[in-house]
Design a protein around this motif. Structure first.
Motif, mmCIF file in Angstrom:
data_model
loop_
_atom_site.group_PDB
_atom_site.id
_atom_site.type_symbol
_atom_site.label_atom_id
_atom_site.label_comp_id
_atom_site.label_asym_id
_atom_site.label_seq_id
_atom_site.Cartn_x
_atom_site.Cartn_y
_atom_site.Cartn_z
ATOM 1 N N GLU A 87 40.004 38.051 47.768
ATOM 2 C CA GLU A 87 38.801 37.953 48.593
ATOM 3 C C GLU A 87 38.737 39.157 49.502
ATOM 4 O O GLU A 87 39.767 39.647 49.971
ATOM 5 C CB GLU A 87 38.856 36.693 49.466
ATOM 6 N N GLU A 142 34.609 35.499 54.369
ATOM 7 C CA GLU A 142 34.729 35.977 52.985
ATOM 8 C C GLU A 142 33.385 36.580 52.589
ATOM 9 O O GLU A 142 32.414 35.869 52.412
ATOM 10 C CB GLU A 142 35.085 34.805 52.059
ATOM 11 N N GLN A 173 34.366 38.415 46.534
ATOM 12 C CA GLN A 173 35.573 37.967 45.839
ATOM 13 C C GLN A 173 35.587 38.572 44.442
ATOM 14 O O GLN A 173 34.545 38.684 43.793
ATOM 15 C CB GLN A 173 35.626 36.433 45.777
#
Ligand code: ATP
Ligand code: MG
Length: 578
Positions: A209, A416, A419
């Motif tokens: 991530e 995040e 990813q």
């Protein structure tokens, strides 16, 4: 753009639902507008930021050799049945039916759709490798949409899918994407870090991530200052405690009236929490939540540890998040003999026992006796009970030793923003995506997938770049580069200089807002701050001498300079930081 003609609605008050800076400032600057919970419209300035981020993403993806396509967010259920995810994805999948009763979903991601394209259009090894991407609206019916663009139900994502002949090819594709991501987030002005991640419902085996570090993130990252280890806490490991050298003592029951929690038991018996065994009880459903419970699970970890539920679900073979919950203690007790607050592994029946990997090495633990107000002392794995699954289930905490070098781990919060996954053959196998190799033999295509939350990135940029007056956009993603604040629009000298400046900047490709509104200067200055435009040029009293004020949004002092100098300085700033 002339502000007198622009449709921009700023808010004076902080809207009630907004808790974090990005949500507050994007709403207050009139950049986004809520339609319903987790669904936003992008207004004039907000849309420009989205487009800037998209442009950066597009340039770097193209440079990395990926090709842009666009698919519909409407995806037929059949594809999801083929991959097996129609059920696994659970209530987050936004499902719908057409008038004939045929089922669809609004895509939360598009592995199936891209695999379907490739399986029908790729036949030969000569067509590989291939990387296809799209920048498209995604839908996830999140359990808790919150924080504005950070966790919304409709959002813009860039998703890319790589297709290779073999694992070695995938490694190369993955490395290219990883590098492109680093460039993208750097250009967006983010402070971020790639961290090892769990691969979740998407599947596959290696994943990282990209986490923008900031206070209000929803992801925790465990990292080590001494070596370079960094992983999400979902994935991070810490070594098991060293096995104990103690002799096994005889099993014995003790009365522990009212002592249910680990803290209470440890205090009551005056033993360290490390000498206790903590029980966590779960139920697993057959198909959906509220469906019959298919089985009970008892999990045991050292008393002072916390359970990592992601690791537990993985240890159970990838149980979907919505198909497991804390057990109803009474029902579970009736079947297994467990007693709430006094559950231990000895004598439990009719449920699977899952233990953390360090538990077998620990000796003479205190655990519940499966009797009200009683615990067992000297409980030992192997002699007194066995487990169905032994796996690492520990949630790492700050101070736990680093799995690589042993130094104490630290925990940081982050968002995040992207990813990258090595999927391998998960989808090509279930959906039959093959190519013919040099010998005309069928081989499975090896895949990777790579996501960036475009609108979440916009929120992350604000989280990392704001003050108490509003956002501070980096030049690269700012809705406009420069705002000219014309103090008195009805003063012909000021107006003429502002117009000249405006025309000059625009002709040099500097995106400029002209605040020509009939408003008090205080209002104009506030708005320039709330819009977060990197550079403000103020045309006021000294317009007659051709002098303007130059002020950078980021902590800059007000500097007087000639209009010509200001144009040069602005052009230079934009050229350097665009
Ligand atoms: P999370 O763990 O935050 O729910 P995820 O791991 O499920 O996200 P991915 O499937 O990896 O998300 O999606 C790719 C990217 O899309 C994420 O890295 C994130 O930037 C963005 N994203 C995912 N869910 C949302 C959401 N609800 N709102 C905004 N952006 C999102
Ligand atoms: Mg993710």
């Amino acid at each position: 753009m002339r502000l007198s003609r622009a449709h921009i609605t700023t808010l004076r008050e902080v809207p009630g639902e907004a808790e974090i800076p990005s949500h507050i400032w994007l709403l207050r600057a009139g950049m986004i507008r809520k339609t319903v919970s987790g669904v936003y419209g992008f207004m004039t300035l907000g849309l420009r930021v989205v487009r800037k981020i998209e442009r950066i993403v597009r340039e770097e993806m193209d440079a990395a050799g990926a090709q842009e396509i666009i698919t519909s967010p409407v995806q037929p259920a059949e594809l999801w049945h083929e991959s097996g995810r129609w059920q696994v994805y659970g209530p987050e999948l936004w499902r719908l039916k057409d008038r004939h009763g045929r089922e669809f979903c609004l895509g939360p991601t598009a592995e199936e759709v891209f695999t379907d394209i490739v399986r029908s259009e790729i036949t030969s090894y000569r067509q590989l490798p291939l990387n296809l991407y799209q920048i498209q609206t995604k839908y996830r019916d999140e359990a808790r949409p919150r924080y504005g663009l950070m966790r919304s139900r409709e959002f813009v994502m860039k998703d890319a899918y790589s297709f290779d002949r073999d694992e070695a090819g995938l490694d190369v594709s993955y490395a290219h994407m990883r590098e492109a991501y680093t460039k993208i987030f750097t250009r967006c002005g983010l402070t971020f870090r790639p961290v090892a991640a769990d691969s979740g419902a998407i599947g596959g085996n290696a994943s990282e991530e990209f986490t923008a570090l900031c206070e209000y993130g929803e992801s925790d990252v465990a990292y080590c200052d001494v070596c370079d280890m960094a992983a999400t806490t979902e994935r991070a490991e810490t070594p098991d405690a060293a096995p104990s050298g103690e002799e096994m003592q005889p099993l014995r029951e003790v009365a522990t009236p009212g002592a249910k929690t680990i803290d209470e038991v440890a205090a009551f018996l005056d033993i360290p929490k490390e000498k206790t065994l903590k029980a966590l009880l779960f139920e697993i459903y057959e198909d959906k939540e509220d469906y019959p419970v298919s089985e009970y699970i008892a999990v045991f970890i050292r008393g002072d540890r916390e359970l990592n539920e992601v690791k537990l679900r993985n240890a159970l073979g990838g149980v979907a998040e919505h198909l497991i919950a804390f057990a109803d203690e009474e029902k579970l007790g009736a079947r297994t003999g467990a007693v709430g607050g006094f559950t231990g592994p000895v004598g439990l029946r009719d449920c699977r026992i899952i233990i953390d990997s360090e538990v077998p090495g620990l000796k003479n633990l205190c655990a519940g006796a499966n009797k009200r107000d009683a615990h067992m002392l000297n409980v030992n794995y192997g002699r007194d009970y066995e487990a169905d699954i032994t796996a690492d289930l520990k949630l790492v905490r700050a101070g736990d030793p680093c799995p690589v070098c042993g130094a104490p781990l630290k925990i940081a919060r982050g968002i995040e923003v992207g990813q990258v996954f090595k999927l391998g053959t998960k989808y090509s196998e279930s959906m039959g995506a093959v190519y013919k190799d040099e010998n005309q033999e069928d081989r499975l295509i090896v895949m990777g997938c790579y996501g960036i939350g475009v609108t979440r990135t916009m929120a992350a940029v604000v989280e990392q770049n704001h003050d108490d007056k509003g956002p501070i956009w980096p030049v690269s993603v700012a809705p406009y580069h420069v705002i000219i604040t014309l103090v008195k629009p009805d003063d012909p000298v000021q107006a003429a200089l502002a117009e000249k400046l405006y025309a000059e900047l625009e002709s040099r490709g500097v995106e400029t807002m002209l605040d020509d509104r009939d408003e008090r200067p205080g209002v104009k200055f506030n708005d320039a701050d709330i819009f977060g435009i990197p550079l403000r040029l103020t045309v006021g009293k000294k317009a007659g001498e051709g002098v303007v004020e130059y002020k950078l949004r980021r902590g800059g002092e007000v500097v007087e300079m000639s209009a010509e100098e200001a144009v040069c300085a602005a052009t230079k700033l934009v050229e350097e930081e665009r």
